[in-house]
Structure formats: C-alpha cells, structure tokens
Design a protein around this motif. Structure first.
Motif, mmCIF file in Angstrom:
data_model
loop_
_atom_site.group_PDB
_atom_site.id
_atom_site.type_symbol
_atom_site.label_atom_id
_atom_site.label_comp_id
_atom_site.label_asym_id
_atom_site.label_seq_id
_atom_site.Cartn_x
_atom_site.Cartn_y
_atom_site.Cartn_z
ATOM 1 N N ASN A 5 87.956 -70.548 143.030
ATOM 2 C CA ASN A 5 87.004 -71.065 144.009
ATOM 3 C C ASN A 5 86.287 -72.257 143.392
ATOM 4 O O ASN A 5 85.645 -72.130 142.330
ATOM 5 C CB ASN A 5 85.999 -69.972 144.391
ATOM 6 C CG ASN A 5 85.190 -70.337 145.623
ATOM 7 O OD1 ASN A 5 84.777 -71.481 145.785
ATOM 8 N ND2 ASN A 5 84.954 -69.365 146.491
ATOM 9 N N THR A 6 86.391 -73.428 144.028
ATOM 10 C CA THR A 6 85.848 -74.653 143.442
ATOM 11 C C THR A 6 84.370 -74.865 143.754
ATOM 12 O O THR A 6 83.769 -75.826 143.274
ATOM 13 C CB THR A 6 86.644 -75.872 143.944
ATOM 14 O OG1 THR A 6 86.607 -75.899 145.379
ATOM 15 C CG2 THR A 6 88.087 -75.794 143.484
ATOM 16 N N ASN A 7 83.788 -73.968 144.548
ATOM 17 C CA ASN A 7 82.368 -74.070 144.889
ATOM 18 C C ASN A 7 81.543 -73.359 143.819
ATOM 19 O O ASN A 7 81.669 -72.155 143.616
ATOM 20 C CB ASN A 7 82.121 -73.437 146.261
ATOM 21 C CG ASN A 7 80.681 -73.614 146.741
ATOM 22 O OD1 ASN A 7 79.785 -73.995 145.980
ATOM 23 N ND2 ASN A 7 80.456 -73.333 148.009
ATOM 24 N N SER A 38 79.759 -70.096 144.207
ATOM 25 C CA SER A 38 80.543 -68.871 144.057
ATOM 26 C C SER A 38 80.863 -68.707 142.580
ATOM 27 O O SER A 38 81.673 -69.456 142.020
ATOM 28 C CB SER A 38 81.831 -68.945 144.883
ATOM 29 O OG SER A 38 81.531 -69.096 146.256
ATOM 30 N N ASN A 39 80.238 -67.770 141.947
ATOM 31 C CA ASN A 39 80.383 -67.571 140.505
ATOM 32 C C ASN A 39 80.228 -66.085 140.194
ATOM 33 O O ASN A 39 79.944 -65.285 141.094
ATOM 34 C CB ASN A 39 79.353 -68.415 139.749
ATOM 35 C CG ASN A 39 77.928 -68.135 140.194
ATOM 36 O OD1 ASN A 39 77.447 -67.008 140.049
ATOM 37 N ND2 ASN A 39 77.259 -69.146 140.737
ATOM 38 N N PRO A 40 80.425 -65.687 138.931
ATOM 39 C CA PRO A 40 80.346 -64.257 138.615
ATOM 40 C C PRO A 40 79.008 -63.609 138.936
ATOM 41 O O PRO A 40 78.943 -62.379 139.102
ATOM 42 C CB PRO A 40 80.628 -64.231 137.104
ATOM 43 C CG PRO A 40 81.486 -65.425 136.870
ATOM 44 C CD PRO A 40 80.933 -66.477 137.791
ATOM 45 N N GLU A 41 77.957 -64.398 139.055
ATOM 46 C CA GLU A 41 76.657 -63.828 139.395
ATOM 47 C C GLU A 41 76.560 -63.530 140.891
ATOM 48 O O GLU A 41 75.930 -62.540 141.289
ATOM 49 C CB GLU A 41 75.540 -64.804 138.990
ATOM 50 C CG GLU A 41 75.401 -65.011 137.499
ATOM 51 C CD GLU A 41 74.973 -63.738 136.777
ATOM 52 O OE1 GLU A 41 74.155 -62.984 137.335
ATOM 53 O OE2 GLU A 41 75.490 -63.486 135.672
ATOM 54 N N THR A 42 77.170 -64.369 141.716
ATOM 55 C CA THR A 42 77.052 -64.209 143.175
ATOM 56 C C THR A 42 78.233 -63.471 143.795
ATOM 57 O O THR A 42 78.118 -62.921 144.890
ATOM 58 C CB THR A 42 76.918 -65.594 143.844
ATOM 59 O OG1 THR A 42 78.085 -66.380 143.548
ATOM 60 C CG2 THR A 42 75.678 -66.331 143.337
ATOM 61 N N CYS A 43 79.375 -63.477 143.121
ATOM 62 C CA CYS A 43 80.595 -62.842 143.662
ATOM 63 C C CYS A 43 81.265 -62.025 142.557
ATOM 64 O O CYS A 43 82.356 -62.374 142.077
ATOM 65 C CB CYS A 43 81.556 -63.905 144.205
ATOM 66 S SG CYS A 43 80.857 -65.039 145.411
ATOM 67 N N ASP A 63 84.508 -77.654 133.570
ATOM 68 C CA ASP A 63 83.678 -77.807 132.378
ATOM 69 C C ASP A 63 83.670 -76.554 131.518
ATOM 70 O O ASP A 63 82.920 -76.453 130.542
ATOM 71 C CB ASP A 63 82.244 -78.170 132.762
ATOM 72 C CG ASP A 63 81.591 -77.117 133.659
ATOM 73 O OD1 ASP A 63 82.213 -76.067 133.916
ATOM 74 O OD2 ASP A 63 80.452 -77.350 134.120
ATOM 75 N N GLY A 64 84.519 -75.571 131.894
ATOM 76 C CA GLY A 64 84.621 -74.348 131.111
ATOM 77 C C GLY A 64 83.688 -73.240 131.544
ATOM 78 O O GLY A 64 83.767 -72.120 131.024
ATOM 79 N N ALA A 65 82.798 -73.511 132.500
ATOM 80 C CA ALA A 65 81.860 -72.489 132.964
ATOM 81 C C ALA A 65 82.607 -71.405 133.738
ATOM 82 O O ALA A 65 83.595 -71.692 134.423
ATOM 83 C CB ALA A 65 80.783 -73.116 133.846
ATOM 84 N N PRO A 66 82.154 -70.143 133.661
ATOM 85 C CA PRO A 66 82.838 -69.054 134.371
ATOM 86 C C PRO A 66 82.847 -69.281 135.878
ATOM 87 O O PRO A 66 81.846 -69.716 136.465
ATOM 88 C CB PRO A 66 82.012 -67.817 133.997
ATOM 89 C CG PRO A 66 81.311 -68.185 132.738
ATOM 90 C CD PRO A 66 81.038 -69.659 132.846
ATOM 91 N N ALA A 67 83.970 -68.974 136.501
ATOM 92 C CA ALA A 67 84.134 -69.117 137.950
ATOM 93 C C ALA A 67 84.655 -67.794 138.514
ATOM 94 O O ALA A 67 84.655 -66.768 137.820
ATOM 95 C CB ALA A 67 85.088 -70.270 138.266
#
Length: 407
Positions: free
Chosen positions: A190-192, A195-200, A233-237
């Motif tokens: 997910n490129t948004n 939407s990341n491990p904290e929210t999804c 940038d390497g951040a969790p997705a």
C-alpha cells in the motif's frame, strides 16, 4: 386544465411499447406533468442531460417572466432555476444531472447547481473538446472547449458509474504471460503512508518469495526470502491484500528484484490482468476523437432530417454519458434541441441490448426566418426534434410516443 395530450397514433404503453418519448411544450409547464406519462409507469428519472440555451449576451430563448427585469446573468439563472428544481424533484435518489455549458455562464451555473442540488452533491466539471480547430471569431484565443457540470441528486446514493470499457488500452498492460494474457505489475505494498502497521495491523505480515522463479507464498519454501512491506525510504508499510487473499491467489503475485532509492531490494507485485470486461475511470477531459465533434453532430442530423440545426451535440458525447448508468435507465432531456439524447439512447440500446426510456422535451419555438430549417419546411424547432427521433427510431423498427402540452 393543463395536460400532456397524447398523439392518436402513439403505441400503447407497456413492456413492448415505445421507449422513445417526445413531449412538445415549454419545459417549465411540462416537467411537473411528466410523472403522469404512462410510459414511465411510476418510475423516477435516473439520468438528466441538458444543453440549455447559452447566454452569449444576444438574448436567449425562454426569456420568460422568471428572467425579466434583472441583469444578464441574473435573468439567465432566474430562467433556469425553477426548471432545475422541477427536474430535481423527478429524479431518483441515485440519479445524476449532466449540464453542457460554455464559458459565459459556467461559473454562474455551477453556483446555481450548488444551490439547487447542494454543494456536497457536486461530482465533476468535465472539459469537452468538440471543436478541434477552435472558434476563430473574436480577438483572443480560439476556444475549442465547453464544459459538462455533473451533480448527483444525493451523493451518498448516487448510482453513477464513472468507468468505461472504452478507456482501457492494451498499452497499459505491457506484460504478456506464457498463456497469452496481458497484465501489468502493481506494487502489492500500500503506497499510502496513512496505511501503516499502526493503523492497519492485520495487513502487516511477512510473505515469502523467490526473485529467481518469481514464486510467492504465505509460508516459507525452499529458496524463498522473508519479505516485509516497506516504503521507498525503508519505513514499515502494509500490504494491500489480507493474508487470506494472498493465500488464495498466489499465482496473481510475483516476486521481483527492484532498484529503489536505498539500492536493490526484493519486493512483491500483483499481476493485474487485462480482461474483456475491464473498466477504467473516465477522465475529466473528453476529446473530439473520443466523443465526436460539432461537425460530426451536424452530419448526424443531416443524415436523418437535413442540415437544419446549427450546433447540435454529437451522439458520442451522449453515449458516453449514458454509459455511466445501467442500460435500463430512465433518461430525461428537457432542452432536447435536435434530439441527440433520444437518438443516442437508441444507438446505445442497439449496441448493448439495453432498454433505456428516453424522454425528450422541447418547446414549439419558431425557427429563424430564412434559416435552412425554415427552408426545409420546419416552422418550429420542436418539429426538428420530433422528426429526428422518429427517423432514428424507424431505423431500428421502434416507435415514438409523442405528447403535446395543452394549457
């Protein structure tokens, strides 16, 4: 007592009756009476299209008591307001209105539609290129566009489908599978960033892939690497698919080595397939190559009733609009002009097997003295509308039900 008086030769109303309806009369008088049409059978209107008289500063038709005594723009919007309100009251909750307009009144019409339909029900302002060369008259730019303003009766209930099979191109699917099917690669990530491990949390899980063979699975296998979704940038997705969907459709996933801003990495992609029913969202610029031009529109009218209308709309434009609603929609055009909407509905039905009911309303406005229409024997513009609808319907062995407003 005001009524819509049917012509004696009308086909009987019913499932096998006419699906093309013509009504002669001022739309302000006619609109409140339309629910009484037997062809409607109690149905509401799904789709409204209008091409109202453009306010070019040279006066306009329908300059009635609703629009006298005020400034140019106020008079025009004052004329149009009660007609829009009457049309809105006929529309189904899922319905939408499309209005053609040019630069002279687009700003005022949008404000008026905001008031009548509610600003929250605005859908789109489409630019329509109907003149490839541009109008050469005038001191400045050669204008070659108009607008379509689109409003929902209720945005929450709107049934408009803004996609089309005609927008899909093979060029958008450059990859070819061994079985000949075309596809494209879409990141499964997910490129948004919202939407990341904290929210999804449920979409943050590892997949296993082999960049050599392309194989992907939800469980580890020989030669596979564990792959977590990350941003550039390497951040969790997170992934776009749930783990259950990934387990169900592994053949639609592929593992690839890519080069990102941090160097090479292994990632998972979806094979997005091209298929015959594939649809793509319509854009907000429609070109003459896609929907026809004023020149092609003139030729369409000429082929049926002669060269008797100066600036009709092409059927291609209306067919694209009709495509946004189901093939059994009730369609209303209360500024029917040359009858393009009714003609386009017949063409659309022939192409997709639809059963649209089109209602075209036009006033018995006199044709201009010395005009080609008058020379061809048309005393009123409404005669042109009816003649075209009957000629188009006859092409398909269909009938037209005609009504006259009697006050």
């Amino acid at each position: 007592m005001a009524e819509l008086r049917p012509d004696p030769g009308n086909p009987p109303a019913g499932p096998d009756g006419a699906r093309t309806v013509f009504v002669e009369g001022d739309n302000l008088d006619v609109l409140p009476l339309l629910p009484k049409l037997p062809e409607l059978g109690g149905r509401e209107v799904d789709l409204v299209y209008i091409d109202p008289p453009y306010n070019t500063g040279n006066g306009f038709a329908y300059a009635d008591k609703q629009g006298y005594g005020r400034g140019r723009h106020e008079a025009w919007t004052g004329m149009l307001r009660p007609r829009l309100e009457a049309a809105r009251d006929l529309m189904a909750p899922g319905g939408a209105l499309f209005a053609s307009i040019d630069d002279n009144e687009v700003a005022h019409l949008r404000l008026l539609l905001d008031e009548v339909f509610g600003e929250r029900n605005f859908v789109a302002q489409v630019v329509v290129n109907l003149n490839a060369k541009g109008r050469q008259l005038g001191p400045f730019f050669a204008t070659n566009h108009e607008y379509l303003l689109v409003y929902a009766r209720s945005l929450a209930d709107c049934a408009l489908d803004p996609t089309s099979t005609h927008e899909v191109s093979e060029l958008d699917f450059p990859q070819v599978h061994d079985d000949g099917r075309r596809f494209r690669h879409l990141p499964l990530r997910n490129t948004n960033k919202k939407s990341n491990p904290e929210t999804c949390r449920t979409l943050a899980y590892p997949l296993y892939g082999d960049p050599v063979t392309g194989r992907v699975g939800v469980q580890a296998f020989e030669g596979a690497r564990e792959i977590w979704p990350v941003f550039g940038d390497g951040a969790p997705a997170v992934w776009r698919w749930s783990v259950a969907l990934a387990a169900e459709r592994p053949d639609d996933l592929v593992c690839r080595t890519i080069r990102g801003r941090l160097g090479e990495r292994v990632d998972i992609f979806q094979r997005d397939w091209l298929h015959p029913d594939r649809r793509k969202k319509l854009r907000t610029i429609w070109t003459h190559d896609e929907v026809g031009s004023t020149d092609t529109a003139v030729a369409e009218v000429k082929a049926l009733v002669g060269k008797v209308f100066e600036s009709p709309k092409p059927t291609g434009l209306l067919r694209r609009i009709l495509e946004t609603y189901p093939p059994d929609a009730v369609v209303l055009d209360f500024y029917a002009g040359s009858g393009t909407t009714g003609h386009a509905a017949l063409l659309a039905d022939a192409a997709d097997g639809g059963s649209r009911l089109s209602i075209s309303v036009n006033a018995p406005e006199p044709t201009r003295a010395g005009s080609p229409a008058r020379a061809a024997g048309f005393e009123r513009v409404s005669e042109i509308t009816e003649a075209r609808l009957r000629a188009a319907a006859a092409t398909y062995g269909a009938g037209v039900a005609a009504y006259r407003f009697v006050g």
